[in-house]
Design a protein around this motif. Sequence first.
Motif, PDB file in Angstrom:
ATOM      1  N   ARG A  10       0.812  -1.205   0.000  1.00 28.59           N
ATOM      2  CA  ARG A  10       0.000   0.000   0.000  1.00 28.59           C
ATOM      3  C   ARG A  10       0.856   1.270   0.000  1.00 28.59           C
ATOM      4  NH1 ARG A  10      -5.296  -0.912   0.645  1.00 28.59           N
ATOM      5  NH2 ARG A  10      -5.729   1.226   1.285  1.00 28.59           N
ATOM      6  N   ARG A  11       1.932   1.287   0.791  1.00 22.85           N
ATOM      7  CA  ARG A  11       2.761   2.494   0.827  1.00 22.85           C
ATOM      8  C   ARG A  11       3.462   2.711  -0.510  1.00 22.85           C
ATOM      9  NH1 ARG A  11       4.570   6.615   3.253  1.00 22.85           N
ATOM     10  NH2 ARG A  11       3.064   6.318   4.927  1.00 22.85           N
ATOM     11  N   ALA A  12       3.957   1.628  -1.106  1.00 21.89           N
ATOM     12  CA  ALA A  12       4.621   1.768  -2.397  1.00 21.89           C
ATOM     13  C   ALA A  12       3.635   2.237  -3.461  1.00 21.89           C
ATOM     14  CB  ALA A  12       5.261   0.443  -2.815  1.00 21.89           C
ATOM     15  N   ALA A  13       2.409   1.696  -3.441  1.00 27.68           N
ATOM     16  CA  ALA A  13       1.395   2.122  -4.408  1.00 27.68           C
ATOM     17  C   ALA A  13       1.049   3.591  -4.209  1.00 27.68           C
ATOM     18  CB  ALA A  13       0.143   1.259  -4.280  1.00 27.68           C
ATOM     19  N   SER A  14       0.938   4.006  -2.942  1.00 26.57           N
ATOM     20  CA  SER A  14       0.648   5.407  -2.650  1.00 26.57           C
ATOM     21  C   SER A  14       1.757   6.310  -3.169  1.00 26.57           C
ATOM     22  CB  SER A  14       0.489   5.588  -1.133  1.00 26.57           C
ATOM     23  OG  SER A  14       0.352   6.956  -0.803  1.00 26.57           O
ATOM     24  N   ARG A  15       2.994   5.867  -3.026  1.00 20.95           N
ATOM     25  CA  ARG A  15       4.119   6.682  -3.492  1.00 20.95           C
ATOM     26  C   ARG A  15       4.122   6.799  -5.017  1.00 20.95           C
ATOM     27  NH1 ARG A  15       8.587   8.740  -1.159  1.00 20.95           N
ATOM     28  NH2 ARG A  15      10.349   9.226  -2.525  1.00 20.95           N
ATOM     29  N   ASP A 135       6.705  -0.512 -10.700  1.00 17.85           N
ATOM     30  CA  ASP A 135       5.616   0.356 -10.247  1.00 17.85           C
ATOM     31  C   ASP A 135       4.261  -0.170 -10.730  1.00 17.85           C
ATOM     32  OD1 ASP A 135       7.361   2.019  -8.944  1.00 17.85           O
ATOM     33  OD2 ASP A 135       7.489   3.487 -10.567  1.00 17.85           O
ATOM     34  N   ARG A 136       4.210  -0.628 -11.947  1.00 23.98           N
ATOM     35  CA  ARG A 136       2.945  -1.171 -12.471  1.00 23.98           C
ATOM     36  C   ARG A 136       2.536  -2.437 -11.725  1.00 23.98           C
ATOM     37  NH1 ARG A 136       0.858   1.379 -16.594  1.00 23.98           N
ATOM     38  NH2 ARG A 136       2.147   2.804 -17.822  1.00 23.98           N
ATOM     39  N   ALA A 137       3.522  -3.229 -11.321  1.00 23.51           N
ATOM     40  CA  ALA A 137       3.221  -4.448 -10.565  1.00 23.51           C
ATOM     41  C   ALA A 137       2.622  -4.105  -9.198  1.00 23.51           C
ATOM     42  CB  ALA A 137       4.485  -5.279 -10.398  1.00 23.51           C
ATOM     43  N   THR A 142      -2.141  -3.976  -5.729  1.00 23.51           N
ATOM     44  CA  THR A 142      -2.657  -3.247  -4.571  1.00 23.51           C
ATOM     45  C   THR A 142      -3.990  -2.569  -4.830  1.00 23.51           C
ATOM     46  OG1 THR A 142      -0.356  -2.802  -3.922  1.00 23.51           O
ATOM     47  CG2 THR A 142      -2.064  -1.529  -2.816  1.00 23.51           C
ATOM     48  N   THR A 143      -4.195  -2.046  -6.031  1.00 19.55           N
ATOM     49  CA  THR A 143      -5.377  -1.230  -6.300  1.00 19.55           C
ATOM     50  C   THR A 143      -6.428  -2.008  -7.088  1.00 19.55           C
ATOM     51  OG1 THR A 143      -4.499  -0.374  -8.384  1.00 19.55           O
ATOM     52  CG2 THR A 143      -3.923   0.818  -6.379  1.00 19.55           C
ATOM     53  N   THR A 144      -7.673  -1.546  -6.970  1.00 17.63           N
ATOM     54  CA  THR A 144      -8.765  -2.152  -7.747  1.00 17.63           C
ATOM     55  C   THR A 144      -8.708  -1.695  -9.194  1.00 17.63           C
ATOM     56  OG1 THR A 144     -10.155  -2.217  -5.768  1.00 17.63           O
ATOM     57  CG2 THR A 144     -11.270  -2.433  -7.895  1.00 17.63           C
ATOM     58  N   ASP A 145      -8.442  -0.412  -9.394  1.00 16.95           N
ATOM     59  CA  ASP A 145      -8.356   0.155 -10.740  1.00 16.95           C
ATOM     60  C   ASP A 145      -6.882   0.388 -11.057  1.00 16.95           C
ATOM     61  OD1 ASP A 145     -11.355   0.854 -11.363  1.00 16.95           O
ATOM     62  OD2 ASP A 145     -10.968   1.459  -9.305  1.00 16.95           O
ATOM     63  N   HIS A 146      -6.279  -0.532 -11.814  1.00 11.55           N
ATOM     64  CA  HIS A 146      -4.826  -0.584 -11.944  1.00 11.55           C
ATOM     65  C   HIS A 146      -4.233   0.568 -12.761  1.00 11.55           C
ATOM     66  CE1 HIS A 146      -5.729  -4.360 -10.263  1.00 11.55           C
ATOM     67  NE2 HIS A 146      -5.922  -5.029 -11.375  1.00 11.55           N
ATOM     68  N   THR A 285      -1.905  -4.487  11.158  1.00 13.58           N
ATOM     69  CA  THR A 285      -1.690  -3.261  10.387  1.00 13.58           C
ATOM     70  C   THR A 285      -3.004  -2.545  10.149  1.00 13.58           C
ATOM     71  OG1 THR A 285       0.169  -4.293   9.240  1.00 13.58           O
ATOM     72  CG2 THR A 285      -0.776  -2.307   8.237  1.00 13.58           C
ATOM     73  N   ARG A 286      -3.030  -1.243  10.395  1.00 14.57           N
ATOM     74  CA  ARG A 286      -4.233  -0.463  10.127  1.00 14.57           C
ATOM     75  C   ARG A 286      -4.123   0.143   8.738  1.00 14.57           C
ATOM     76  NH1 ARG A 286      -8.244  -0.574  13.079  1.00 14.57           N
ATOM     77  NH2 ARG A 286      -8.987   1.363  12.200  1.00 14.57           N
ATOM     78  N   PRO A 287      -5.139  -0.024   7.915  1.00 14.26           N
ATOM     79  CA  PRO A 287      -5.064   0.472   6.542  1.00 14.26           C
ATOM     80  C   PRO A 287      -5.153   1.985   6.472  1.00 14.26           C
ATOM     81  CG  PRO A 287      -7.254  -0.353   7.013  1.00 14.26           C
ATOM     82  CD  PRO A 287      -6.424  -0.658   8.221  1.00 14.26           C
ATOM     83  N   SER A 288      -4.483   2.551   5.504  1.00 12.26           N
ATOM     84  CA  SER A 288      -4.555   3.986   5.251  1.00 12.26           C
ATOM     85  C   SER A 288      -4.989   4.205   3.811  1.00 12.26           C
ATOM     86  CB  SER A 288      -3.193   4.648   5.471  1.00 12.26           C
ATOM     87  OG  SER A 288      -2.767   4.519   6.803  1.00 12.26           O
ATOM     88  N   CYS A 289      -5.774   5.263   3.589  1.00 10.31           N
ATOM     89  CA  CYS A 289      -6.153   5.661   2.239  1.00 10.31           C
ATOM     90  C   CYS A 289      -4.886   6.012   1.459  1.00 10.31           C
ATOM     91  CB  CYS A 289      -7.097   6.857   2.307  1.00 10.31           C
ATOM     92  SG  CYS A 289      -7.409   7.661   0.723  1.00 10.31           S
ATOM     93  N   LEU A 290      -4.741   5.489   0.254  1.00  5.83           N
ATOM     94  CA  LEU A 290      -3.532   5.723  -0.526  1.00  5.83           C
ATOM     95  C   LEU A 290      -3.294   7.209  -0.768  1.00  5.83           C
ATOM     96  CD1 LEU A 290      -3.680   2.857  -3.201  1.00  5.83           C
ATOM     97  CD2 LEU A 290      -2.714   2.830  -0.901  1.00  5.83           C
ATOM     98  N   ALA A 291      -4.364   7.962  -0.998  1.00 11.36           N
ATOM     99  CA  ALA A 291      -4.219   9.390  -1.270  1.00 11.36           C
ATOM    100  C   ALA A 291      -3.855  10.185  -0.029  1.00 11.36           C
ATOM    101  CB  ALA A 291      -5.498   9.947  -1.881  1.00 11.36           C
ATOM    102  N   ALA A 292      -4.149   9.639   1.160  1.00 11.07           N
ATOM    103  CA  ALA A 292      -3.916  10.382   2.401  1.00 11.07           C
ATOM    104  C   ALA A 292      -2.520  10.172   2.966  1.00 11.07           C
ATOM    105  CB  ALA A 292      -4.955   9.984   3.445  1.00 11.07           C
TER     106      ALA A 292
END
Length: 429
Positions: A10-15, A135-137, A142-146, A285-292
């Motif tokens: 999740r953190r890598a996807a957010s980055r 990054d694409r992997a 991680t995301t629903t909409d890749h 682990t507590r989930p965080s919104c990727l945008a936040a």
Amino acid sequence: MNTDAPRYDRRAASRVIAGLAQPGLFGDVAVPPDPRRIEFTRAAVVPEENSHLTYSQRLYLERFMRPCRPQQVTSATHRMTWTDSDGVPNTGHFRSDGLGPLVPIAVRETVLALWHALRADTALAQRAGQLGPRDRAVLAGTTTDHDPLEIFRVGIEATGRALAQHALLARQTPYRDAVEFARGMRDSGLFAAIATRWFWELQASTYRRGMIAATLVTQPDGTVRYTAESVATLRAMKDATIAEAHTVMRRATTVEGLSVADAIAKYHEDLDLISRQYALLPPGTRPSCLAAMPHQLDGAHYSLLPVVVDKFVEVFTEIVTGCRPVEAGATLNERTADDPATAEDRIFYVPDMNCKHCVRTITGILESMGLAVTEVDLLTKRVIAEFRSPRNRARAFEAIRDGGYNPVAQRPDPADDAEIAAQRSESAV
């Protein structure tokens, strides 16, 4: 190591998402000229006897919102339908003792304006096209909409959904009109609270049903926040969802000996409802919104959510003052089960279909009834399915409504369809 294999992080996807947005997001946003007259129809939301909730709302509450109680939920008083300026049918909800139909309509027009700005942002598209396989992997795992641009598009729509849904609580605030309410939500940090407290399925599903499980209280400085009870209940619902997701995954991988990929494939329906992303979270682990999530980019602090919220509220305040909702004289008519079948019967629209999760859900409902799905188009909200008879079509509509969506038979003007198709072709170039 295969860098093309999907990887949950999740953190890598957010980055990755933040890195795409940080050089600049949206650019110039074209706001339609004033005034804009938009016709809508409305129907009263009829609760069950001795309740303020409808059957669908109560059923969802009992199945998926434990430990939330009925008295903690506010329901809309009306459901509305309209066609936006892109020619796409929409549904929404409002309260007659609140801000009325203006907010859902202006929210949708704001979403469209920001979507158009995204499509016109060639620099963003170029950055997205240059993402490497690692990054694409991460996005794929991680995301629903890749697709990166699709992730931004869904995020914009989620921001609008949060504003429209919380407008059901406008009477609990000191804000007198739609502009004050939107700015008040922003200044109160409510968008960040929504990203932290809610989880995707709960927020999307309650929005579609015209309900909200929260209460607002005004602070001495004029801002608003969730009550302590609302914070505790939202956390309990989120924790229950995470625990259920972990239970499904643990049973599949330990008792049944499945790989994570095979477990997701086998329990696809369960994990769609309770969030595949939460099933993959490490224990504790507590989930965080990727945008936040905050990041250090180019030596400075950066978080995507405030950027999206600030731009959304800015454009909304421009658009809402020029919107003129006008109630149409008649409600939308749908064909009955006894009408003769036509080729048009294959086509319908699901205005509250927002992302690929929705596509999978609606496709699954139809296919479980033995109905072949030919096309599902997120941009136009159009679905084409082989119903065989108007009666089957009516049954399918009921099943989709039971799933929390609001199908409509209304079709945009063919010229609008052509314009949308042209826009899609331009954005693909």
